[in-house]
Design an enzyme around this catalytic site. Structure first.
Site, short mmCIF file in Angstrom:
data_model
loop_
_atom_site.label_atom_id
_atom_site.label_comp_id
_atom_site.label_asym_id
_atom_site.label_seq_id
_atom_site.Cartn_x
_atom_site.Cartn_y
_atom_site.Cartn_z
N LEU A 146 0.89 -1.32 -0.09
CA LEU A 146 0.05 0.13 0.05
C LEU A 146 0.87 0.96 0.18
CD1 LEU A 146 -2.93 -1.08 2.54
CD2 LEU A 146 -2.77 -1.13 -0.09
N LYS A 171 -8.38 -3.90 -9.27
CA LYS A 171 -7.39 -3.04 -9.42
C LYS A 171 -7.86 -1.68 -9.38
CE LYS A 171 -4.79 -1.81 -13.69
NZ LYS A 171 -4.43 -2.10 -15.02
N ASP A 209 2.88 -5.29 -26.07
CA ASP A 209 3.93 -5.29 -24.95
C ASP A 209 3.90 -6.83 -24.69
OD1 ASP A 209 5.75 -4.43 -23.18
OD2 ASP A 209 4.30 -4.18 -21.63
#
Length: 699
Positions: free
Chosen positions: A43, A64, A169
């Site tokens: 976090l 997410k 990617d």
């Protein structure tokens, strides 16, 4: 233990029995469904994104959370969500991408907070990524395993590319290995679609995408030059398998000083020459030397597998690593944290999907003011003949019509995919919109009635004849078509051998000219579809236009050549030529036909007095960055240019002196004079449309 979703909360840990956070009062069951179990990333480590494992009625998933209110980050976040949602229902085999439910994207507001958190819930992939797998397995030791994995990934890419998307990617850390009892060597899952890009006309034409998204060692040369194409995925796929077969990152390997090819075979003795040759072909430095599409790759893999079967006759496999990944190992599931953080280091391609929260694009919050934005790229604009309206085409799946005086939106036309072209009929009665959903919509402006025209692939260009009776459309299906405007009835099919990039009517409407990526421009009779002229080029033809009297035709090619043809004669040679260093973006005649303006990817615009008898007069228009569009005023006195750096300039046509300039953000893609010549409209990649009263007398 349950965690609070509120990033501002001072103590986010709570007992499982709690319904509300004991520190800030935020509801712990997010969206009345998901309970945060533990963080998959430390976090506060990222200022932009938090990632948690969540419990969804006993099913572990990954959540997410975008924590910041930043337009670029938000569009990127939405793009990944929409890509995964659409791809999940596109027939991709073997669960080859993380599953995201249609309601997996949502927003959540913590208690007593002004934050609006954007959330994406996706499947939790059990397993490890191939970067982790390499740490314990060193490399793929059996060729049959390499072929099996290569085939799995190509099948996934086949589904992705069929949706007109490419990943951009591909690398070991973006491939998960999931144990599967039916597949002894495991099942591969392609993750992280945050860098994905739609195949739009801009991509096909080869224009810069203004992005810094790439991974060194895996990215293709054209991607490093900001011009990725779908075949860039094949280069990265080849580099990925070099890494998997040698155990060495591509940047650790040397390149041939003469050819530039990677030297890797000596580190992979287990690889046969046919497979090594094929991997080198995937990694060819030139796009033209790579396979054209995924279907060709699959056929080649099947052939290689048959060769191996004949040579050995056995099925070999290796066991996935027996060690269980840590909770941090699951962090890579569909995440684009590095990409999100990279926004601060370089500009990103604007997102290319409609907002997930608005499945019906015209039902999204109204963008009433013209100088506000579409939800995504605006890539085409057109004034109505009287100048009272401006139509805009956007990758948010809509075309919109704005009143130029009040600057209010007066109409929204939804499509099911990106809208890439828009045109008013000369009398202003009809508006045509072209979309990658394979359709053209022709709307009668007074009644709102719509005629739908169908192609077999995305439609990328539309044009009306001067009398408005006919509409020509160009498509990626390799055909242009001519339609009767009022009936929506096709009157002619104009076939090419590849993607048709542009289409235009002759001034008298008797002929239609088409430009294609098959290296040709062609002229056809409008009503019969009979080909009357074939103009062969050395490279893809990306732009085409008639002179005002119709006697001349100008073409621009990807090789940077602008040519003028007296097309009605028997002479098949151009009567004038001009060369740029980079691919042309557009060509345009001045109304008096004396000048031809060209814009190129080499960063220049030129005003070319092509009729000069003793050598053509060429004046370069200085720019700071790539010129993306040019447009003459109706009287031909002025030329407007738009640059990728956001600069809009107006030049005196004769002496090319700068008479006006404005800066509007960055990423301009289109520019147009109003019919009275007093105003300019510009469109930007960030979704912004601007009306600029450039003439001093109108300010």
């Amino acid at each position: 233990m349950s965690y609070c979703i509120n990033p501002d909360c001072q103590n986010r840990q709570n007992p499982d029995s709690s319904q509300y956070c004991q520190a800030c009062g935020t509801k712990l069951l997010v969206s009345d469904r998901y309970r945060l179990v533990w963080p998959l990333r430390e976090l506060h480590k990222s200022p932009y994104v938090d990632v948690f494992e969540v419990d969804d009625s006993g099913i572990p998933k990954v959540l997410k959370i975008l924590k910041v209110n930043d337009e670029d980050l938000l569009r990127l976040f939405r793009r990944e969500a929409q890509a995964l949602i659409q791809l999940r229902h596109s027939g991709i085999p073997k669960s080859g991408i993380p599953k995201v439910d249609p309601d997996g994207y949502f927003t959540f507001s913590p208690s007593n907070s002004s934050r609006e958190l954007h959330c994406l819930v996706m499947e939790k992939i059990q397993g490890e990524d191939l970067q982790q797998w390499l740490k314990s397995n060193k490399r793929i030791s059996e060729e049959l395993v390499a072929l099996e994995w290569l085939k799995q990934l190509t099948e996934v890419l086949d589904g992705v590319h069929q949706k007109r998307l490419f990943h951009r990617d591909i690398k070991p850390s973006n491939i998960m290995l999931r144990p599967n009892s039916d597949l002894p060597n495991g099942e591969l899952v392609l993750i992280d679609f945050g860098a994905a890009r739609w195949v739009t006309p801009t991509v096909v034409q080869g224009r810069r995408d203004l992005t810094g998204v790439f991974t060194p060692g895996y990215a293709a040369p054209e991607q490093l030059n900001s011009r990725p194409v779908p075949q860039s995925d094949f280069f990265a796929l080849g580099r990925t398998f070099v890494h998997l077969l040698t155990g060495k990152h591509p940047i650790e390997l040397t390149e041939d000083s003469q050819t530039g090819q990677l030297i890797w075979r000596d580190r992979a003795p287990q690889v046969s020459e046919p497979l090594a040759n094929f991997i080198d072909e995937l990694m060819a430095l030139s796009v033209q030397n790579r396979p054209d599409n995924t279907q060709i790759i699959l056929k080649r893999i099947n052939a290689l597998q048959r060769i191996d079967d004949l040579a050995d006759g056995t099925t070999k496999h290796i066991s996935p690593s027996s060690r269980q990944p840590s909770s941090l190992g699951w962090l890579v599931i569909g995440l684009s944290l590095g990409l999100l953080e990279g926004i601060l280091l370089g500009s990103l391609v604007p997102p290319l999907l409609q907002p997930v929260a608005s499945p019906q694009p015209c039902d999204s919050p109204a963008k009433e003011a013209l100088d506000r934005k579409h939800e995504d790229d605006v890539n085409a604009i057109a004034f109505s003949p009287n100048g009272n309206y401006l139509a805009t085409a956007s990758l948010d799946n809509t075309a919109r019509v704005w009143e130029t005086t009040s600057r209010k939106q007066v109409a929204c036309l939804p499509h099911k995919d990106n809208v890439v072209a828009v045109a008013f009929s000369p009398n202003g009665k009809y508006l045509a919109t072209a979309s990658l959903d394979k359709t053209v919509q022709v709307q009668e402006m007074s009644s709102g009635s719509i005629i739908h025209l169908q192609h077999e692939d995305g439609v990328v260009a539309v044009a009306f004849s001067r009398d408005g009776k006919y509409l020509a459309t160009a498509s990626a299906d390799g055909n242009a078509r001519v339609w009767k405007t009022t009936l929506g009835r096709r009157v002619a099919l104009l076939p090419h051998k590849a993607y048709v990039r542009a289409v235009v009517f002759s001034p008298d409407g008797r002929f239609v000219a088409t430009a294609s990526l098959d290296n040709t421009a062609r002229v056809w009779e409008t009503t019969s579809g009979k080909q009357v002229k074939l103009l062969q080029h050395q490279d893809r033809v990306v732009s085409i236009t008639f002179s005002r009297n119709g006697k001349y035709l100008a073409t621009g090619s990807a090789s940077g050549t602008a040519q003028v043809w007296e097309w009605e004669t028997l002479n098949d040679k151009a009567v004038a030529n001009q060369q740029h260093e980079g691919s042309l973006v557009t060509v345009a005649f001045s109304p008096d036909e004396k000048y031809l303006a060209t814009a190129s990817q080499d960063g220049t615009a030129q005003v070319w007095e092509w009729k000069a008898t003793s050598g053509s007069k060429v004046v370069s228009v200085p720019q700071d960055k790539e010129v993306v569009a040019v447009n003459f005023s109706g009287d031909g006195k002025y030329l407007a240019t738009a640059s990728a750096d956001g600069n809009t300039r107006v030049w005196d046509t004769i002496d090319v002196g700068l008479v006006a300039q404005e800066q509007y953000g960055s990423g301009l893609v289109a520019i147009a004079f109003s019919p009275d010549g007093q105003s300019l409209a510009t469109a930007s990649r960030d979704g912004t449309i601007q009306l600029w009263p450039w003439n001093k007398s109108s300010r």
